[in-house]
Design a protein around this motif. Structure first.
Motif, PDB file in Angstrom:
ATOM      1  N   PHE A 175     -41.881   3.150 -70.372  1.00 42.73           N
ATOM      2  CA  PHE A 175     -43.158   3.681 -69.912  1.00 42.73           C
ATOM      3  C   PHE A 175     -44.302   2.892 -70.542  1.00 42.73           C
ATOM      4  O   PHE A 175     -44.227   2.503 -71.711  1.00 42.73           O
ATOM      5  CB  PHE A 175     -43.308   5.153 -70.317  1.00 42.73           C
ATOM      6  CG  PHE A 175     -42.494   6.105 -69.488  1.00 42.73           C
ATOM      7  CD1 PHE A 175     -43.052   6.704 -68.366  1.00 42.73           C
ATOM      8  CD2 PHE A 175     -41.188   6.410 -69.835  1.00 42.73           C
ATOM      9  CE1 PHE A 175     -42.307   7.593 -67.602  1.00 42.73           C
ATOM     10  CE2 PHE A 175     -40.438   7.307 -69.078  1.00 42.73           C
ATOM     11  CZ  PHE A 175     -41.003   7.896 -67.950  1.00 42.73           C
ATOM     12  N   GLN A 182     -50.648   6.531 -64.099  1.00 44.32           N
ATOM     13  CA  GLN A 182     -50.077   5.824 -62.946  1.00 44.32           C
ATOM     14  C   GLN A 182     -48.779   6.476 -62.446  1.00 44.32           C
ATOM     15  O   GLN A 182     -48.371   6.239 -61.314  1.00 44.32           O
ATOM     16  CB  GLN A 182     -49.780   4.378 -63.301  1.00 44.32           C
ATOM     17  CG  GLN A 182     -48.620   4.210 -64.296  1.00 44.32           C
ATOM     18  CD  GLN A 182     -48.238   2.768 -64.548  1.00 44.32           C
ATOM     19  OE1 GLN A 182     -47.787   2.072 -63.636  1.00 44.32           O
ATOM     20  NE2 GLN A 182     -48.456   2.318 -65.775  1.00 44.32           N
ATOM     21  N   TYR A 183     -48.139   7.291 -63.273  1.00 48.83           N
ATOM     22  CA  TYR A 183     -46.798   7.788 -62.933  1.00 48.83           C
ATOM     23  C   TYR A 183     -46.862   9.072 -62.110  1.00 48.83           C
ATOM     24  O   TYR A 183     -47.748   9.905 -62.273  1.00 48.83           O
ATOM     25  CB  TYR A 183     -45.990   8.017 -64.209  1.00 48.83           C
ATOM     26  CG  TYR A 183     -45.786   6.749 -65.001  1.00 48.83           C
ATOM     27  CD1 TYR A 183     -44.956   5.734 -64.539  1.00 48.83           C
ATOM     28  CD2 TYR A 183     -46.455   6.549 -66.205  1.00 48.83           C
ATOM     29  CE1 TYR A 183     -44.779   4.564 -65.252  1.00 48.83           C
ATOM     30  CE2 TYR A 183     -46.284   5.380 -66.929  1.00 48.83           C
ATOM     31  CZ  TYR A 183     -45.445   4.394 -66.450  1.00 48.83           C
ATOM     32  OH  TYR A 183     -45.293   3.227 -67.159  1.00 48.83           O
ATOM     33  N   ASP A 202     -43.676   4.549 -60.780  1.00 44.36           N
ATOM     34  CA  ASP A 202     -44.935   3.978 -61.273  1.00 44.36           C
ATOM     35  C   ASP A 202     -45.847   3.617 -60.111  1.00 44.36           C
ATOM     36  O   ASP A 202     -45.549   3.923 -58.946  1.00 44.36           O
ATOM     37  CB  ASP A 202     -44.669   2.772 -62.177  1.00 44.36           C
ATOM     38  CG  ASP A 202     -43.977   1.615 -61.454  1.00 44.36           C
ATOM     39  OD1 ASP A 202     -43.972   1.595 -60.198  1.00 44.36           O
ATOM     40  OD2 ASP A 202     -43.428   0.733 -62.151  1.00 44.36           O
ATOM     41  N   LYS A 203     -46.965   2.953 -60.400  1.00 45.59           N
ATOM     42  CA  LYS A 203     -47.962   2.632 -59.385  1.00 45.59           C
ATOM     43  C   LYS A 203     -47.424   1.680 -58.320  1.00 45.59           C
ATOM     44  O   LYS A 203     -47.961   1.610 -57.209  1.00 45.59           O
ATOM     45  CB  LYS A 203     -49.209   2.024 -60.036  1.00 45.59           C
ATOM     46  CG  LYS A 203     -48.975   0.768 -60.830  1.00 45.59           C
ATOM     47  CD  LYS A 203     -50.260   0.251 -61.449  1.00 45.59           C
ATOM     48  CE  LYS A 203     -50.034  -0.908 -62.410  1.00 45.59           C
ATOM     49  NZ  LYS A 203     -49.222  -1.995 -61.897  1.00 45.59           N
ATOM     50  N   VAL A 208     -38.942   4.615 -62.581  1.00 43.82           N
ATOM     51  CA  VAL A 208     -38.973   4.430 -64.026  1.00 43.82           C
ATOM     52  C   VAL A 208     -37.909   5.289 -64.706  1.00 43.82           C
ATOM     53  O   VAL A 208     -37.309   4.888 -65.699  1.00 43.82           O
ATOM     54  CB  VAL A 208     -40.373   4.759 -64.585  1.00 43.82           C
ATOM     55  CG1 VAL A 208     -40.406   4.665 -66.102  1.00 43.82           C
ATOM     56  CG2 VAL A 208     -41.415   3.841 -63.968  1.00 43.82           C
TER      57      VAL A 208
END
Length: 211
Positions: A175, A182-183, A202-203, A208
């Protein structure tokens, strides 16, 4: 219990968003921060400096207290015998407003406390925090604002090592703790219709962690 003048002044500052930061830092260095205090809002209850700052969304004061040794896992007995809580535990709730900007303060305080050693798996009377939040988002019984907030709080717990006997996240890539906003958490359909699964993306929409 009777408070000294320095304790009274610092406690007042914890509830004041316009406080003198330099004075607060000096006071925090000379006061025992991890102690039960009479709650200014509820006279029959007990609180702590960090809990008051959290309650008033005073994030600058939260940071000062943590820097000076306030323990986010400090257990106090609130307003009921045998009912325990910590400054970090109550951050799972959406107490700070209805807009994304207001709610962001709660998430920022949560990450600050995690940075200073808050336990994502802390176990109190109602069970451990990670399992409690995990159950809340998978059962989807919250109103949408609280569900969205709790989902992001859950992501923070996962990023800082949250897990339980029944939910052990599989972390696929590190992370970026400098940009936790962003998550996103998303549900993943499971074929048996019984087990609940999810992913943190994520973005770039890359996975992730698998839950």
């Amino acid at each position: 219990m009777s408070l000294g003048n320095m304790e009274k002044e610092l406690l007042s500052m914890c509830a004041d968003l316009q406080f003198d930061a330099a004075k607060a830092m000096e006071l925090a260095k000379h006061v025992e921060l991890n102690q039960e205090l009479p709650d200014p809002e509820y006279p029959s209850s007990r609180t702590s400096f960090l809990a008051v700052a959290r309650f008033h969304a005073n994030i600058e004061m939260v940071h000062i207290l943590l820097q000076c040794g306030a323990n986010p896992n400090f257990i106090l007995y609130a307003d009921k015998p045998l009912y325990r809580e910590t400054p970090f535990w109550d951050l799972q709730y959406n107490d700070y407003g209805e807009t994304e900007e207001e709610n962001e303060v709660g998430l920022q305080m949560a990450q600050l406390m995690l940075d200073y050693g808050a336990d994502p798996n802390i176990d109190l009377d109602d069970g451990d925090l990670f399992s409690y939040v995990c159950s809340a988002i998978f059962n989807d019984d919250d109103e949408i604002g609280l569900l969205r907030y709790r989902s992001r709080f859950f992501i923070l717990l996962v990023a800082y090592g949250g897990r339980s006997e029944y939910c052990q996240p599989d972390i696929l890539k590190p992370f970026d703790k400098s940009n936790m906003a962003q998550y996103q958490f998303r549900y993943v359909p499971c074929g048996d219709g019984y087990h609940l699964t999810g992913e943190i993306i994520d973005k770039d929409h890359e996975v992730v962690a698998k839950i």
